[in-house]
Scaffold this motif. Structure first.
Motif, PDB file in Angstrom:
ATOM      1  N   VAL A 113      -2.928 -12.400   7.346  1.00  0.00           N
ATOM      2  CA  VAL A 113      -2.101 -13.491   6.843  1.00  0.00           C
ATOM      3  C   VAL A 113      -0.676 -12.986   6.675  1.00  0.00           C
ATOM      4  O   VAL A 113      -0.446 -11.981   5.992  1.00  0.00           O
ATOM      5  CB  VAL A 113      -2.644 -14.028   5.507  1.00  0.00           C
ATOM      6  CG1 VAL A 113      -1.702 -15.097   4.942  1.00  0.00           C
ATOM      7  CG2 VAL A 113      -4.040 -14.590   5.695  1.00  0.00           C
ATOM      8  N   ALA A 114       0.263 -13.652   7.296  1.00  0.00           N
ATOM      9  CA  ALA A 114       1.660 -13.208   7.269  1.00  0.00           C
ATOM     10  C   ALA A 114       2.364 -13.783   6.045  1.00  0.00           C
ATOM     11  O   ALA A 114       3.284 -14.598   6.152  1.00  0.00           O
ATOM     12  CB  ALA A 114       2.377 -13.629   8.544  1.00  0.00           C
ATOM     13  N   GLY A 115       1.929 -13.358   4.867  1.00  0.00           N
ATOM     14  CA  GLY A 115       2.557 -13.836   3.649  1.00  0.00           C
ATOM     15  C   GLY A 115       2.838 -12.736   2.654  1.00  0.00           C
ATOM     16  O   GLY A 115       3.491 -12.962   1.645  1.00  0.00           O
ATOM     17  N   ASP A 116       2.334 -11.528   2.934  1.00  0.00           N
ATOM     18  CA  ASP A 116       2.545 -10.394   2.047  1.00  0.00           C
ATOM     19  C   ASP A 116       2.591  -9.146   2.912  1.00  0.00           C
ATOM     20  O   ASP A 116       2.177  -9.177   4.080  1.00  0.00           O
ATOM     21  CB  ASP A 116       1.413 -10.285   1.025  1.00  0.00           C
ATOM     22  CG  ASP A 116       1.815  -9.499  -0.216  1.00  0.00           C
ATOM     23  OD1 ASP A 116       2.889  -8.850  -0.184  1.00  0.00           O
ATOM     24  OD2 ASP A 116       1.064  -9.522  -1.204  1.00  0.00           O
ATOM     25  N   ASP A 117       3.109  -8.025   2.350  1.00  0.00           N
ATOM     26  CA  ASP A 117       3.134  -6.820   3.166  1.00  0.00           C
ATOM     27  C   ASP A 117       1.714  -6.387   3.484  1.00  0.00           C
ATOM     28  O   ASP A 117       0.755  -6.731   2.795  1.00  0.00           O
ATOM     29  CB  ASP A 117       3.937  -5.707   2.491  1.00  0.00           C
ATOM     30  CG  ASP A 117       3.502  -5.433   1.060  1.00  0.00           C
ATOM     31  OD1 ASP A 117       2.283  -5.351   0.814  1.00  0.00           O
ATOM     32  OD2 ASP A 117       4.386  -5.297   0.201  1.00  0.00           O
ATOM     33  N   TRP A 118       1.581  -5.630   4.576  1.00  0.00           N
ATOM     34  CA  TRP A 118       0.231  -5.360   5.073  1.00  0.00           C
ATOM     35  C   TRP A 118      -0.597  -4.492   4.135  1.00  0.00           C
ATOM     36  O   TRP A 118      -1.817  -4.538   4.164  1.00  0.00           O
ATOM     37  CB  TRP A 118       0.270  -4.812   6.487  1.00  0.00           C
ATOM     38  CG  TRP A 118       0.956  -3.490   6.736  1.00  0.00           C
ATOM     39  CD1 TRP A 118       0.751  -2.307   6.094  1.00  0.00           C
ATOM     40  CD2 TRP A 118       1.933  -3.226   7.760  1.00  0.00           C
ATOM     41  NE1 TRP A 118       1.543  -1.313   6.630  1.00  0.00           N
ATOM     42  CE2 TRP A 118       2.280  -1.849   7.666  1.00  0.00           C
ATOM     43  CE3 TRP A 118       2.543  -3.992   8.736  1.00  0.00           C
ATOM     44  CZ2 TRP A 118       3.207  -1.240   8.511  1.00  0.00           C
ATOM     45  CZ3 TRP A 118       3.469  -3.386   9.581  1.00  0.00           C
ATOM     46  CH2 TRP A 118       3.795  -2.022   9.463  1.00  0.00           C
ATOM     47  N   GLU A 119       0.061  -3.724   3.260  1.00  0.00           N
ATOM     48  CA  GLU A 119      -0.695  -2.933   2.290  1.00  0.00           C
ATOM     49  C   GLU A 119      -1.496  -3.824   1.341  1.00  0.00           C
ATOM     50  O   GLU A 119      -2.523  -3.415   0.815  1.00  0.00           O
ATOM     51  CB  GLU A 119       0.236  -2.030   1.479  1.00  0.00           C
ATOM     52  CG  GLU A 119       0.728  -0.801   2.223  1.00  0.00           C
ATOM     53  CD  GLU A 119       1.949  -1.074   3.074  1.00  0.00           C
ATOM     54  OE1 GLU A 119       2.544  -0.110   3.587  1.00  0.00           O
ATOM     55  OE2 GLU A 119       2.318  -2.260   3.252  1.00  0.00           O
ATOM     56  N   ASN A 120      -1.014  -5.045   1.104  1.00  0.00           N
ATOM     57  CA  ASN A 120      -1.669  -5.969   0.182  1.00  0.00           C
ATOM     58  C   ASN A 120      -2.414  -7.081   0.903  1.00  0.00           C
ATOM     59  O   ASN A 120      -2.733  -8.104   0.306  1.00  0.00           O
ATOM     60  CB  ASN A 120      -0.635  -6.572  -0.769  1.00  0.00           C
ATOM     61  CG  ASN A 120      -0.020  -5.534  -1.685  1.00  0.00           C
ATOM     62  OD1 ASN A 120      -0.739  -4.731  -2.269  1.00  0.00           O
ATOM     63  ND2 ASN A 120       1.292  -5.537  -1.804  1.00  0.00           N
ATOM     64  N   SER A 121      -2.677  -6.879   2.193  1.00  0.00           N
ATOM     65  CA  SER A 121      -3.311  -7.920   2.998  1.00  0.00           C
ATOM     66  C   SER A 121      -4.823  -7.925   2.871  1.00  0.00           C
ATOM     67  O   SER A 121      -5.482  -8.850   3.346  1.00  0.00           O
ATOM     68  CB  SER A 121      -2.938  -7.728   4.469  1.00  0.00           C
ATOM     69  OG  SER A 121      -3.481  -6.507   4.974  1.00  0.00           O
ATOM     70  N   GLY A 122      -5.394  -6.892   2.269  1.00  0.00           N
ATOM     71  CA  GLY A 122      -6.840  -6.768   2.213  1.00  0.00           C
ATOM     72  C   GLY A 122      -7.443  -6.119   3.436  1.00  0.00           C
ATOM     73  O   GLY A 122      -8.666  -5.953   3.505  1.00  0.00           O
ATOM     74  N   VAL A 123      -6.597  -5.732   4.401  1.00  0.00           N
ATOM     75  CA  VAL A 123      -7.069  -5.049   5.599  1.00  0.00           C
ATOM     76  C   VAL A 123      -7.121  -3.556   5.304  1.00  0.00           C
ATOM     77  O   VAL A 123      -6.079  -2.934   5.029  1.00  0.00           O
ATOM     78  CB  VAL A 123      -6.146  -5.332   6.798  1.00  0.00           C
ATOM     79  CG1 VAL A 123      -6.632  -4.562   8.039  1.00  0.00           C
ATOM     80  CG2 VAL A 123      -6.094  -6.828   7.080  1.00  0.00           C
ATOM     81  N   ARG A 124      -8.311  -2.966   5.349  1.00  0.00           N
ATOM     82  CA  ARG A 124      -8.486  -1.589   4.895  1.00  0.00           C
ATOM     83  C   ARG A 124      -7.619  -0.614   5.689  1.00  0.00           C
ATOM     84  O   ARG A 124      -6.995   0.273   5.108  1.00  0.00           O
ATOM     85  CB  ARG A 124      -9.953  -1.182   4.992  1.00  0.00           C
ATOM     86  CG  ARG A 124     -10.195   0.278   4.637  1.00  0.00           C
ATOM     87  CD  ARG A 124     -11.668   0.624   4.629  1.00  0.00           C
ATOM     88  NE  ARG A 124     -12.365  -0.069   3.552  1.00  0.00           N
ATOM     89  CZ  ARG A 124     -13.658   0.100   3.287  1.00  0.00           C
ATOM     90  NH1 ARG A 124     -14.389   0.898   4.042  1.00  0.00           N
ATOM     91  NH2 ARG A 124     -14.220  -0.545   2.281  1.00  0.00           N
ATOM     92  N   GLU A 125      -7.571  -0.749   7.011  1.00  0.00           N
ATOM     93  CA  GLU A 125      -6.860   0.244   7.810  1.00  0.00           C
ATOM     94  C   GLU A 125      -5.346   0.181   7.614  1.00  0.00           C
ATOM     95  O   GLU A 125      -4.624   1.087   8.006  1.00  0.00           O
ATOM     96  CB  GLU A 125      -7.191   0.091   9.292  1.00  0.00           C
ATOM     97  CG  GLU A 125      -6.710  -1.204   9.923  1.00  0.00           C
ATOM     98  CD  GLU A 125      -7.018  -1.257  11.419  1.00  0.00           C
ATOM     99  OE1 GLU A 125      -7.212  -0.185  12.033  1.00  0.00           O
ATOM    100  OE2 GLU A 125      -7.059  -2.375  11.970  1.00  0.00           O
ATOM    101  N   LEU A 126      -4.856  -0.890   6.971  1.00  0.00           N
ATOM    102  CA  LEU A 126      -3.422  -1.017   6.709  1.00  0.00           C
ATOM    103  C   LEU A 126      -3.064  -0.695   5.260  1.00  0.00           C
ATOM    104  O   LEU A 126      -1.894  -0.763   4.891  1.00  0.00           O
ATOM    105  CB  LEU A 126      -2.946  -2.436   7.038  1.00  0.00           C
ATOM    106  CG  LEU A 126      -3.065  -2.870   8.502  1.00  0.00           C
ATOM    107  CD1 LEU A 126      -2.621  -4.319   8.657  1.00  0.00           C
ATOM    108  CD2 LEU A 126      -2.236  -1.964   9.408  1.00  0.00           C
TER     109      LEU A 126
END
Length: 650
Positions: free
Chosen positions: A276-289
């Motif tokens: 989801v392009a609404g927050d930085d990728w560290e806070n996206s819930g995507v583990r590898e990011l």
């Protein structure tokens, strides 16, 4: 880029200092560095300077000593008062046939300059236990000088803002640098001499901005940047066009995704993940990011009618942290620097298609938050008729292209505000020099963490540069090694370990430098940890040993050697004894092969040695406390931590 304190962001709106010098008649008889409540450096001749009418005679008097000078053709004059012991208060007067200035409440003592980026800028009122600290801050012999943020294309000799000295008090300390204040307060408590603190810093800035152009003439590889900076002063549009070509070459050289055609409309991204392009990728819930720094590609699609596509318009994408290269339907649309700069790209004719349209972008993150962030409802295609097409109502696809450690540091664009080459030296350091100093505190490196090898050239270059500017060849530098930040990892990872090791090695190689370790007072969730008291007092310990010759230990265990002994690698340390907190053995040691493929290993203490279990792999290097968000427990009996390091096995 690194998320800055709000004061640093607001400072971006400050006016740029102009290169043109003021007429002598409009410039002060005494430099603004000399004002009521100032502290002058003891024990050496005291430089004073200012401006008068060209050819005019200037007389300066201080505590019974008088010196005279004649202003040169530009109106500048300079004298040196004789060395003076600590004490005060004193008065100082300067006069010409047309002007007279008298300063009062001057002290003679020790003066320190505190500089860097946001962790040096971090104000005392935000530090841990600040309420009690600020309210107990009154000290008539501790003086503060905040240098207003300013940038300039050429070295300035004065300030264009009413900067002045203040006495430490509850109404002045809160807005001052916390690290600098705690350092000065400790020296006041232990040395009992007047202390002056000069604070020029700016959050989020690279070291290149703090170095003079002369310094870069002595460091090979900066010819192109110097030429661009010069061109930008005469032809900004031409300089930006030249930089766009340079940046295009950087993307081509460093981005595997671009070479693989991730921007093409016919590229198959069906195997990519969603985000989801609404927050930085560290806070996206995507583990590898979660802790990723480097290049990530994004792709999304939208559909237009023929009428919509014919209109043209602009892409509004919000901010990208830090640098984006954006494409629409396979065509390059724009590239922007700045983690907090909303992207707004005007679309050329023919860029929009009836039916399917593909938006693709590569984003480079150099530390902290990364990727497209900001409210999703602000990401849109705005058509010429005023209507808009949302671009982030559905998840975008993403794919990691390159780790930060695998790419070269990107060049800085000319005219890029406070990160342009030399502009902070010109605007904030040059006006202070050659004020008498006892030493410099330097807390910076987060903004250069993606290029540790280059920082290894730049940091000693900056130290030599400032020593020359302040006419003190052995001017002490006290360097803060970057604090822990980011999530801990169960596996060895690259990251800030390399920049921390550069800081350690530069300090160790310079007999007039010291290192304050701060990893243990970091915050895994905040790049601006609030425990500044420990950092300031560790810096003060260095000064107390190096400058005041106290017989104290000022740093933790330091690696002296690493040798293979049977099944072990033995690391010998200086400044023992060694202590492992909260465990019967030290943690966070790694053994690495020649290509820096690393593994965690068991460790044990034997006197001044650490024995590492080297069975099961090659051991070419030892690393300690290497990751970003590190958990490390090796100290000495003065409660001082061992510095994160890498050392070769001999």
């Amino acid at each position: 880029m690194l998320r800055l304190a709000s004061v640093a962001v607001a400072a971006m709106a400050l006016l740029v200092t102009q290169a043109a010098a003021q007429p002598a008649a409009q410039r002060p008889l005494l430099s603004p560095m000399f004002a009521d409540h100032a502290v002058l450096q003891r024990g050496r001749s005291i430089p004073l300077w200012g401006w008068a009418q060209p050819g005019e005679r200037v007389s300066v008097s201080f505590d019974g000593a008088t010196r005279t000078a004649r202003a040169d053709r530009s109106g500048a004059w300079r004298v040196s008062l004789p060395a003076h012991a600590a004490g005060g208060p004193f008065t100082l007067s300067a006069h010409t046939a047309h002007a007279n200035v008298t300063l009062s409440d001057l002290l003679v003592g020790d003066v320190y300059l505190c500089s860097g980026q946001s962790n040096m800028e971090f104000q005392t009122k935000y530090a841990t236990n600040s309420y009690g600290t600020v309210n107990a801050a009154a000290d008539s012999e501790l003086r503060l000088f905040n240098v207003t943020k300013r940038i300039s294309d050429t070295p300035q000799s004065s300030f264009d803002a009413p900067d002045h000295w203040t006495v430490a008090a509850p109404d002045t300390v809160g807005d001052f640098s916390a690290v600098c204040y705690f350092f000065g307060r400790n020296l006041r408590q232990t040395q009992h001499v007047p202390i002056g603190l000069i604070h020029p810093s700016w959050g989020g800035t690279v070291i290149e901005a703090w170095m003079s152009s002369d310094a870069f003439h002595r460091i090979p590889g900066y010819e192109q940047q110097l030429a661009l900076a010069q061109q930008n002063r005469a032809d900004p549009a031409g300089a930006q066009a030249a930089f766009a070509r340079i940046m295009g070459g950087w993307w081509s050289e460093n981005d595997p995704g671009g070479r693989a055609g991730y921007f093409r409309t016919d590229f198959d991204d069906s195997a990519w993940g969603q985000i989801v392009a609404g927050d930085d990728w560290e806070n996206s819930g995507v583990r590898e990011l979660a802790g990723f720094d480097g290049i990530v590609w994004y792709r999304s699609e939208f559909t237009l009618t023929a009428t919509q596509a014919a209109q043209g318009g602009e892409l509004l994408l919000g901010p990208a942290d830090d640098i984006d290269a954006t494409y629409l339907n396979g065509q390059a649309i724009g590239s922007t620097f700045g983690w907090d700069t909303p992207r707004r790209y005007t679309l050329p004719a023919g860029a929009l298609h009836a039916g399917r349209n593909v938006l693709a972008s590569a984003v480079l993150d150099t530390g902290g938050g990364g990727g497209w962030w900001g409210p999703a409802d602000q990401k849109m295609l705005r058509l010429a008729d005023g209507t808009s097409v949302p671009l982030a109502t559905q998840p975008w696809r993403y794919h990691i292209s390159a780790q930060l450690s695998d790419v070269k540091a990107p060049p800085q664009p000319p005219g890029s505000g406070p990160n342009s080459i030399s502009v902070l030296y010109n605007g904030m350091i040059a006006p202070v020099a050659p004020y008498g100093l006892s030493g410099v505190l330097w807390y910076q490196g987060e903004a250069n963490a993606n290029a540790p090898d280059e920082y290894a050239r730049l940091l000693p270059g900056m130290m030599a540069d400032w020593r020359s500017a302040f006419a003190t060849p052995h001017l002490p530098f006290f360097i803060v090694q970057l604090a822990s930040y980011g999530p801990p990892s169960p596996m060895p990872r690259n990251g800030w370990g390399a920049i921390r090791d550069v800081e350690r090695r530069v300090a160790a190689a310079d007999p007039y430098a010291g290192l304050a370790v701060s990893f243990d007072v970091g915050d895994r969730f905040d790049i601006h940890p609030t425990q500044k008291l420990v950092v300031g007092e560790r810096l003060a310990r260095i000064a107390r040993r190096m400058i005041y010759h106290e017989d104290i230990v000022d740093s933790g265990p330091a690696p002296a050697s690493a040798q293979r002994q049977g099944d072990d690698v033995v690391v010998h340390f200086d400044r023992a004894p060694l202590i492992a907190y909260s465990s019967n053995r030290p943690m966070a040691f790694e053994l690495c092969d020649a290509q820096r493929a690393c593994r965690f290993v068991d460790a044990s203490i034997s006197g001044a040695d650490i024995h590492l279990d080297a069975r099961g792999g090659v051991a070419a290097f030892v690393r300690y406390c290497w990751g970003d968000g590190v958990i490390c427990n090796l100290y000495n009996d003065n409660d001082l931590p061992a510095a994160p390091f890498e050392i070769a096995v001999r």
